[in-house]
Design a protein around this motif. Sequence first.
Motif, PDB file in Angstrom:
ATOM      1  N   GLU A  61       0.830  -1.206   0.000  1.00  0.00           N
ATOM      2  CA  GLU A  61       0.000   0.000   0.000  1.00  0.00           C
ATOM      3  C   GLU A  61       0.863   1.255   0.000  1.00  0.00           C
ATOM      4  OE1 GLU A  61      -2.792  -0.022   3.162  1.00  0.00           O
ATOM      5  OE2 GLU A  61      -3.938  -1.736   2.396  1.00  0.00           O
ATOM      6  N   ALA A  62       1.938   1.234   0.782  1.00  0.00           N
ATOM      7  CA  ALA A  62       2.834   2.387   0.824  1.00  0.00           C
ATOM      8  C   ALA A  62       3.450   2.642  -0.548  1.00  0.00           C
ATOM      9  CB  ALA A  62       3.928   2.161   1.861  1.00  0.00           C
ATOM     10  N   LEU A  63       3.757   1.586  -1.277  1.00  0.00           N
ATOM     11  CA  LEU A  63       4.312   1.754  -2.617  1.00  0.00           C
ATOM     12  C   LEU A  63       3.305   2.407  -3.552  1.00  0.00           C
ATOM     13  CD1 LEU A  63       6.139  -1.685  -3.035  1.00  0.00           C
ATOM     14  CD2 LEU A  63       7.164   0.537  -2.499  1.00  0.00           C
ATOM     15  N   VAL A  64       2.064   1.994  -3.483  1.00  0.00           N
ATOM     16  CA  VAL A  64       1.024   2.576  -4.349  1.00  0.00           C
ATOM     17  C   VAL A  64       0.829   4.052  -4.032  1.00  0.00           C
ATOM     18  CG1 VAL A  64      -1.420   2.512  -4.927  1.00  0.00           C
ATOM     19  CG2 VAL A  64      -0.140   0.378  -4.693  1.00  0.00           C
ATOM     20  N   VAL A  65       0.728   4.375  -2.742  1.00  0.00           N
ATOM     21  CA  VAL A  65       0.524   5.769  -2.334  1.00  0.00           C
ATOM     22  C   VAL A  65       1.734   6.612  -2.697  1.00  0.00           C
ATOM     23  CG1 VAL A  65       0.192   7.289  -0.354  1.00  0.00           C
ATOM     24  CG2 VAL A  65      -1.076   5.145  -0.501  1.00  0.00           C
ATOM     25  N   GLY A  66       2.933   6.074  -2.472  1.00  0.00           N
ATOM     26  CA  GLY A  66       4.143   6.826  -2.784  1.00  0.00           C
ATOM     27  C   GLY A  66       4.272   7.130  -4.267  1.00  0.00           C
ATOM     28  N   PRO A  79      13.890   6.195   0.822  1.00  0.00           N
ATOM     29  CA  PRO A  79      14.817   5.337   0.067  1.00  0.00           C
ATOM     30  C   PRO A  79      14.619   3.866   0.399  1.00  0.00           C
ATOM     31  CG  PRO A  79      15.964   6.520   1.829  1.00  0.00           C
ATOM     32  CD  PRO A  79      14.587   7.097   1.747  1.00  0.00           C
ATOM     33  N   SER A  80      14.325   3.089  -0.623  1.00  0.00           N
ATOM     34  CA  SER A  80      14.035   1.669  -0.409  1.00  0.00           C
ATOM     35  C   SER A  80      14.193   0.900  -1.709  1.00  0.00           C
ATOM     36  CB  SER A  80      12.610   1.485   0.122  1.00  0.00           C
ATOM     37  OG  SER A  80      12.281   0.117   0.255  1.00  0.00           O
ATOM     38  N   LEU A  81      14.703  -0.303  -1.590  1.00  0.00           N
ATOM     39  CA  LEU A  81      14.801  -1.189  -2.741  1.00  0.00           C
ATOM     40  C   LEU A  81      13.432  -1.608  -3.260  1.00  0.00           C
ATOM     41  CD1 LEU A  81      17.648  -3.534  -1.416  1.00  0.00           C
ATOM     42  CD2 LEU A  81      17.884  -1.653  -3.055  1.00  0.00           C
ATOM     43  N   PHE A  82      12.421  -1.514  -2.418  1.00  0.00           N
ATOM     44  CA  PHE A  82      11.091  -2.006  -2.797  1.00  0.00           C
ATOM     45  C   PHE A  82      10.444  -1.174  -3.893  1.00  0.00           C
ATOM     46  CE2 PHE A  82      11.310  -3.455   1.773  1.00  0.00           C
ATOM     47  CZ  PHE A  82      11.603  -4.761   1.442  1.00  0.00           C
ATOM     48  N   TRP A  83      10.927   0.047  -4.132  1.00  0.00           N
ATOM     49  CA  TRP A  83      10.386   0.822  -5.249  1.00  0.00           C
ATOM     50  C   TRP A  83      10.649   0.114  -6.578  1.00  0.00           C
ATOM     51  CZ3 TRP A  83       7.053   4.014  -3.570  1.00  0.00           C
ATOM     52  CH2 TRP A  83       7.255   4.789  -2.429  1.00  0.00           C
ATOM     53  N   TRP A  84      11.722  -0.657  -6.642  1.00  0.00           N
ATOM     54  CA  TRP A  84      12.065  -1.382  -7.876  1.00  0.00           C
ATOM     55  C   TRP A  84      11.604  -2.832  -7.846  1.00  0.00           C
ATOM     56  CZ3 TRP A  84      15.492   2.075  -5.557  1.00  0.00           C
ATOM     57  CH2 TRP A  84      15.829   3.192  -6.317  1.00  0.00           C
ATOM     58  N   THR A  85      11.574  -3.435  -6.667  1.00  0.00           N
ATOM     59  CA  THR A  85      11.272  -4.866  -6.583  1.00  0.00           C
ATOM     60  C   THR A  85       9.811  -5.172  -6.297  1.00  0.00           C
ATOM     61  OG1 THR A  85      11.754  -4.940  -4.198  1.00  0.00           O
ATOM     62  CG2 THR A  85      13.597  -5.295  -5.712  1.00  0.00           C
ATOM     63  N   GLY A  86       9.050  -4.169  -5.824  1.00  0.00           N
ATOM     64  CA  GLY A  86       7.688  -4.452  -5.383  1.00  0.00           C
ATOM     65  C   GLY A  86       7.697  -4.934  -3.935  1.00  0.00           C
ATOM     66  N   GLY A  87       6.502  -5.146  -3.383  1.00  0.00           N
ATOM     67  CA  GLY A  87       6.392  -5.509  -1.972  1.00  0.00           C
ATOM     68  C   GLY A  87       5.538  -6.731  -1.735  1.00  0.00           C
ATOM     69  N   SER A  88       5.706  -7.755  -2.555  1.00  0.00           N
ATOM     70  CA  SER A  88       4.932  -8.982  -2.356  1.00  0.00           C
ATOM     71  C   SER A  88       5.349  -9.655  -1.050  1.00  0.00           C
ATOM     72  CB  SER A  88       5.138  -9.947  -3.519  1.00  0.00           C
ATOM     73  OG  SER A  88       6.469 -10.441  -3.525  1.00  0.00           O
ATOM     74  N   ASP A  89       4.432 -10.450  -0.490  1.00  0.00           N
ATOM     75  CA  ASP A  89       4.707 -11.122   0.771  1.00  0.00           C
ATOM     76  C   ASP A  89       5.917 -12.042   0.660  1.00  0.00           C
ATOM     77  OD1 ASP A  89       2.537  -9.812   1.691  1.00  0.00           O
ATOM     78  OD2 ASP A  89       1.244 -11.560   1.943  1.00  0.00           O
ATOM     79  N   LEU A  90       6.011 -12.766  -0.431  1.00  0.00           N
ATOM     80  CA  LEU A  90       7.131 -13.682  -0.613  1.00  0.00           C
ATOM     81  C   LEU A  90       8.447 -12.919  -0.662  1.00  0.00           C
ATOM     82  CD1 LEU A  90       8.293 -16.488  -1.138  1.00  0.00           C
ATOM     83  CD2 LEU A  90       7.806 -16.141  -3.585  1.00  0.00           C
ATOM     84  N   LEU A  91       8.473 -11.821  -1.390  1.00  0.00           N
ATOM     85  CA  LEU A  91       9.703 -11.037  -1.511  1.00  0.00           C
ATOM     86  C   LEU A  91      10.112 -10.462  -0.151  1.00  0.00           C
ATOM     87  CD1 LEU A  91      11.868  -9.761  -3.345  1.00  0.00           C
ATOM     88  CD2 LEU A  91      10.355  -7.773  -3.536  1.00  0.00           C
ATOM     89  N   LEU A  92       9.148  -9.955   0.611  1.00  0.00           N
ATOM     90  CA  LEU A  92       9.468  -9.397   1.925  1.00  0.00           C
ATOM     91  C   LEU A  92      10.122 -10.448   2.817  1.00  0.00           C
ATOM     92  CD1 LEU A  92       6.288  -7.251   2.681  1.00  0.00           C
ATOM     93  CD2 LEU A  92       8.520  -6.449   1.934  1.00  0.00           C
ATOM     94  N   ARG A  93       9.568 -11.640   2.814  1.00  0.00           N
ATOM     95  CA  ARG A  93      10.128 -12.700   3.654  1.00  0.00           C
ATOM     96  C   ARG A  93      11.514 -13.117   3.160  1.00  0.00           C
ATOM     97  NH1 ARG A  93       5.901 -17.188   5.898  1.00  0.00           N
ATOM     98  NH2 ARG A  93       4.545 -15.774   7.077  1.00  0.00           N
TER      99      ARG A  93
END
Length: 520
Positions: A61-66, A79-93
């Motif tokens: 959600e933070a990625l969408v709002v940002g 600053p975060s790598l997630f802007w390029w990789t996305g924030g799926s549950d699997l990726l976060l883990r």
Amino acid sequence: MAYRRLALFLPLALGAHRHTDRLGIWLFLRGISAIYAVAFLALAIQLPGLLGSRGILPVAEALVVGRANLGASRYLLAPSLFWWTGGSDLLLRVLAWTGVLLALLLFCDLAPAWIAFALWALYLSFVSLGRDFFFFQWDSLLLEAGLLAVLIAPWRLRPDWGGAPAPPPLAAFWLRWLLFRVLFLSGVVKLASGDTAWRALTALQYHYETQPLPSPLSWFCFHLPLGFHEGTTFLVLATELVVPFLFFTGRLGRLFGFAASVLLQLFILLTGNHAFYNGLTLVLCFALLDDSLLRRFFPRLPCDPRPASPLQRRWSPVLGGLLFLLSLPLFLAVLGVRPPRPVASVLAAISPFRSVNDYGAFAVMTTRRLEIEIEGSQDGKSWRVYPFRWKPGELRKMPAFVAPYQPRLDWQMWFAALNGPARTPWFPRLAQRLLEGSPEVAALFASNPFAEAPPTYVRALLYEYRFSSWGALQHTGEWWQRELIGVYLPPTALRRPTPGEEAERLVPALESRGNLSLNR
């Protein structure tokens, strides 16, 4: 004037033993790798309930709002790598467990500087988008110490078990300067706040009972005489305000500063749970010890010095000096010296990276302990409690040792009780997830009283907790006493979405209030 005075003491500090601190820095790198491992492990365990798609504050959600509101500036503001990789549950883990693995590689001395940089970037990625659950001083301290580790760690790829590389010039000074700011500014803010409890030396009379997560020893310390609290409060202030200046003196002064600082951190560790803050401060204390002293106690530490790489010798002093210069105005600002406007603009620009910080813990002592109890119900009449794992709840629940692990929801509940619902915007989302029956959020609690089906209603009550007396503990086994203050969140239910709406919403369950009983 303040900048000139600070410059007067720099020659003394910079004249500290060169290339005789490599074993202390070697121990610092081992220690910070252990802290990283604990931090990422705790994150991996709690991640689904905190930042996952069915968590309280999803990263997705933070990625969408940002992306919608910040545009290209999001890369600097968060600053975060997630802007390029996305924030799926699997990726976060996967990335959280990758952090644990990288920390182990750093401990094993494999590509130290490069692994240290990867750890810093990865942890910053979580901190930047973790919002309320990552606004803790130890997160900032880990990022700042982690960035120094990048400059100090050997810039090579293969492990070298035969020696401790010579650190860059002034490496020990950078770490001592960070340790100085952490301790000294903690003392400054206590007195600068004007809080009467600190000035009257009675702060610790309240602290053991009102701190976020007490330890078993907190109960016993709380019942000691007033003279003990006044004496220990004085020693805390003296250690934070006077002892740090010894970090920049000769060997004997630094040894005394090391002993006093370590004793203070161990005292705090035994009487409270402050995540990895005290452990990380202890790790920084290694920079106060020189090789000859460490060799006496740890004769098997790597002893043959290895030269630093030319690249490190060239760039580490420059980057380390830049970080030092950036930290000066923040340090002076706590002392009441406002930086010039251009400097303030630079500090504002780098603040999202959380790697040059000011510090100061418990500036104002909390004198009352307020606790929130969350309950659920199927019919609005019979209520069952969601028990927390670590924070006070059931009266017979003994305080526990949990540090360096940080239960982030338990910690935030302490702030939520103090701030009130209007200043705790994430709390309605927590209630919504419980009503939805999110297993990830329910796993943040000690148990799920609605494992078979989610509740229809959720409410939260506010209590004032106090440590029980010696007699009460002996006869009833209760560590706590409590008194109901009122309703924190009234009975609330989910309203099903109408066509065109995207999500369920919380609505007050007015029909259940007539059956609400606050007597337990």
